[in-house]
Design a protein around this motif. Structure first.
Motif, PDB file in Angstrom:
ATOM      1  N   UNK A   1     -91.274  34.807  27.146  1.00 27.98           N
ATOM      2  CA  UNK A   1     -91.149  35.633  25.949  1.00 27.98           C
ATOM      3  C   UNK A   1     -89.990  36.607  26.152  1.00 27.98           C
ATOM      4  N   UNK A   2     -89.670  37.335  25.109  1.00 31.49           N
ATOM      5  CA  UNK A   2     -88.573  38.310  25.180  1.00 31.49           C
ATOM      6  C   UNK A   2     -88.802  39.288  26.333  1.00 31.49           C
ATOM      7  N   UNK A   3     -90.044  39.703  26.549  1.00 31.12           N
ATOM      8  CA  UNK A   3     -90.326  40.661  27.625  1.00 31.12           C
ATOM      9  C   UNK A   3     -90.036  40.075  29.007  1.00 31.12           C
ATOM     10  N   UNK A   4     -90.245  38.778  29.185  1.00 36.79           N
ATOM     11  CA  UNK A   4     -89.923  38.146  30.462  1.00 36.79           C
ATOM     12  C   UNK A   4     -88.411  38.190  30.700  1.00 36.79           C
ATOM     13  N   UNK A   5     -87.648  37.891  29.649  1.00 38.92           N
ATOM     14  CA  UNK A   5     -86.192  37.957  29.760  1.00 38.92           C
ATOM     15  C   UNK A   5     -85.731  39.397  30.029  1.00 38.92           C
ATOM     16  N   UNK A   6     -86.389  40.355  29.395  1.00 36.20           N
ATOM     17  CA  UNK A   6     -86.048  41.764  29.611  1.00 36.20           C
ATOM     18  C   UNK A   6     -86.288  42.154  31.073  1.00 36.20           C
ATOM     19  N   UNK A   7     -87.368  41.661  31.642  1.00 33.47           N
ATOM     20  CA  UNK A   7     -87.652  41.939  33.058  1.00 33.47           C
ATOM     21  C   UNK A   7     -86.589  41.330  33.961  1.00 33.47           C
ATOM     22  N   UNK A   8     -86.154  40.126  33.629  1.00 35.94           N
ATOM     23  CA  UNK A   8     -85.129  39.457  34.429  1.00 35.94           C
ATOM     24  C   UNK A   8     -83.816  40.237  34.367  1.00 35.94           C
ATOM     25  N   UNK A   9     -83.461  40.695  33.181  1.00 33.96           N
ATOM     26  CA  UNK A   9     -82.248  41.503  33.024  1.00 33.96           C
ATOM     27  C   UNK A   9     -82.368  42.781  33.840  1.00 33.96           C
ATOM     28  N   UNK A  10     -83.511  43.438  33.762  1.00 33.62           N
ATOM     29  CA  UNK A  10     -83.734  44.659  34.531  1.00 33.62           C
ATOM     30  C   UNK A  10     -83.640  44.379  36.025  1.00 33.62           C
ATOM     31  N   UNK A  11     -84.162  43.243  36.446  1.00 32.90           N
ATOM     32  CA  UNK A  11     -84.103  42.839  37.853  1.00 32.90           C
ATOM     33  C   UNK A  11     -82.659  42.785  38.349  1.00 32.90           C
ATOM     34  N   UNK A  12     -81.811  42.104  37.591  1.00 32.57           N
ATOM     35  CA  UNK A  12     -80.405  41.982  37.991  1.00 32.57           C
ATOM     36  C   UNK A  12     -79.674  43.311  37.886  1.00 32.57           C
ATOM     37  N   UNK A  13     -79.943  44.056  36.844  1.00 32.13           N
ATOM     38  CA  UNK A  13     -79.242  45.326  36.641  1.00 32.13           C
ATOM     39  C   UNK A  13     -79.593  46.324  37.734  1.00 32.13           C
ATOM     40  N   UNK A  14     -80.855  46.396  38.120  1.00 30.48           N
ATOM     41  CA  UNK A  14     -81.259  47.323  39.190  1.00 30.48           C
ATOM     42  C   UNK A  14     -80.681  46.895  40.541  1.00 30.48           C
ATOM     43  N   UNK A  15     -80.696  45.599  40.794  1.00 34.78           N
ATOM     44  CA  UNK A  15     -80.240  45.100  42.091  1.00 34.78           C
ATOM     45  C   UNK A  15     -78.738  45.291  42.275  1.00 34.78           C
ATOM     46  N   UNK A  16     -77.968  45.149  41.209  1.00 35.81           N
ATOM     47  CA  UNK A  16     -76.509  45.206  41.336  1.00 35.81           C
ATOM     48  C   UNK A  16     -75.900  46.414  40.658  1.00 35.81           C
ATOM     49  N   UNK A  17     -76.736  47.277  40.043  1.00 39.71           N
ATOM     50  CA  UNK A  17     -76.227  48.472  39.401  1.00 39.71           C
ATOM     51  C   UNK A  17     -75.207  48.158  38.320  1.00 39.71           C
ATOM     52  N   UNK A  18     -75.374  47.042  37.668  1.00 36.74           N
ATOM     53  CA  UNK A  18     -74.392  46.567  36.702  1.00 36.74           C
ATOM     54  C   UNK A  18     -74.701  47.127  35.317  1.00 36.74           C
ATOM     55  N   UNK A  19     -74.058  48.248  34.973  1.00 34.74           N
ATOM     56  CA  UNK A  19     -74.292  48.882  33.689  1.00 34.74           C
ATOM     57  C   UNK A  19     -73.865  47.975  32.545  1.00 34.74           C
ATOM     58  N   UNK A  20     -72.770  47.273  32.715  1.00 35.75           N
ATOM     59  CA  UNK A  20     -72.271  46.419  31.628  1.00 35.75           C
ATOM     60  C   UNK A  20     -73.295  45.335  31.283  1.00 35.75           C
ATOM     61  N   UNK A  21     -73.873  44.716  32.303  1.00 34.61           N
ATOM     62  CA  UNK A  21     -74.891  43.694  32.064  1.00 34.61           C
ATOM     63  C   UNK A  21     -76.123  44.311  31.399  1.00 34.61           C
ATOM     64  N   UNK A  22     -76.544  45.461  31.899  1.00 35.54           N
ATOM     65  CA  UNK A  22     -77.696  46.148  31.319  1.00 35.54           C
ATOM     66  C   UNK A  22     -77.446  46.484  29.860  1.00 35.54           C
ATOM     67  N   UNK A  23     -76.266  47.007  29.604  1.00 36.31           N
ATOM     68  CA  UNK A  23     -75.902  47.412  28.254  1.00 36.31           C
ATOM     69  C   UNK A  23     -75.885  46.209  27.306  1.00 36.31           C
ATOM     70  N   UNK A  24     -75.237  45.139  27.725  1.00 33.00           N
ATOM     71  CA  UNK A  24     -75.160  43.930  26.904  1.00 33.00           C
ATOM     72  C   UNK A  24     -76.557  43.389  26.609  1.00 33.00           C
ATOM     73  N   UNK A  25     -77.360  43.289  27.646  1.00 31.59           N
ATOM     74  CA  UNK A  25     -78.705  42.733  27.489  1.00 31.59           C
ATOM     75  C   UNK A  25     -79.576  43.629  26.616  1.00 31.59           C
ATOM     76  N   UNK A  26     -79.477  44.936  26.808  1.00 30.71           N
ATOM     77  CA  UNK A  26     -80.284  45.859  26.007  1.00 30.71           C
ATOM     78  C   UNK A  26     -79.943  45.737  24.525  1.00 30.71           C
ATOM     79  N   UNK A  27     -78.662  45.648  24.204  1.00 32.25           N
ATOM     80  CA  UNK A  27     -78.275  45.500  22.793  1.00 32.25           C
ATOM     81  C   UNK A  27     -78.754  44.174  22.217  1.00 32.25           C
ATOM     82  N   UNK A  28     -78.757  43.124  23.031  1.00 32.33           N
ATOM     83  CA  UNK A  28     -79.272  41.832  22.560  1.00 32.33           C
ATOM     84  C   UNK A  28     -80.782  41.910  22.308  1.00 32.33           C
ATOM     85  N   UNK A  29     -81.493  42.596  23.208  1.00 34.05           N
ATOM     86  CA  UNK A  29     -82.933  42.748  23.026  1.00 34.05           C
ATOM     87  C   UNK A  29     -83.235  43.603  21.794  1.00 34.05           C
TER      88      UNK A  29
END
Length: 136
Positions: free
Chosen positions: A46-74
């Motif tokens: 579900x969307x929440x599973x994808x959101x968790x995956x995005x958070x996983x990558x963003x926290x691990x790599x500190x990638x604001x751009x990825x977090x930002x892109x994913x958050x706007x898509x969500x």
């Protein structure tokens, strides 16, 4: 989990993915997500599973751009979910991008959204009564 006779539901796996995210267990989170994709548990992500995956990558790599892109898509997929706005706002705050924090908060206000209160429930025995605790 399945091998031991336990078949987790969607909510349980969201919790597991969040735990992986907060613990920095990127490979474990990816493995769990891939098992959801494979249909092992009988449902698709579900969307929440994808959101968790995005958070996983963003926290691990500190990638604001990825977090930002994913958050706007969500936000695009579920504009009524205030949690995505809050996560994005918090990411901006961590980076000191206060004008962006204000933009996200104004967008929430325009859309009539409020930050959800944190809550937890506990059932006390023998009364079988559920108490809900709220955090502001």
């Amino acid at each position: 989990m399945v091998q031991e006779g336990v078949k987790p539901d969607e909510a349980t796996l969201i919790g597991v993915l969040r735990a992986c995210s907060h613990s920095g267990l990127v490979q474990m989170g990816q493995l769990i997500f891939s098992t959801i994709l494979d249909g092992i548990y009988g449902f698709s992500p579900a969307v929440k599973h994808y959101a968790c995956l995005v958070d996983l990558f963003a926290r691990a790599h500190g990638n604001l751009e990825l977090s930002e892109f994913a958050a706007w898509k969500l936000i695009e997929l579920q504009p009524e979910n205030s949690g995505y706005y809050v996560v994005l706002s918090n990411r901006y705050a961590l980076m000191g991008r206060w004008s962006d924090v204000e933009k996200v908060r104004m967008l929430m206000k325009e859309r009539g959204l409020k930050k959800n209160l944190g809550s937890s429930s506990i059932e006390l025995q023998p009364q079988d009564h559920v108490h809900e605790l709220l955090a502001q």
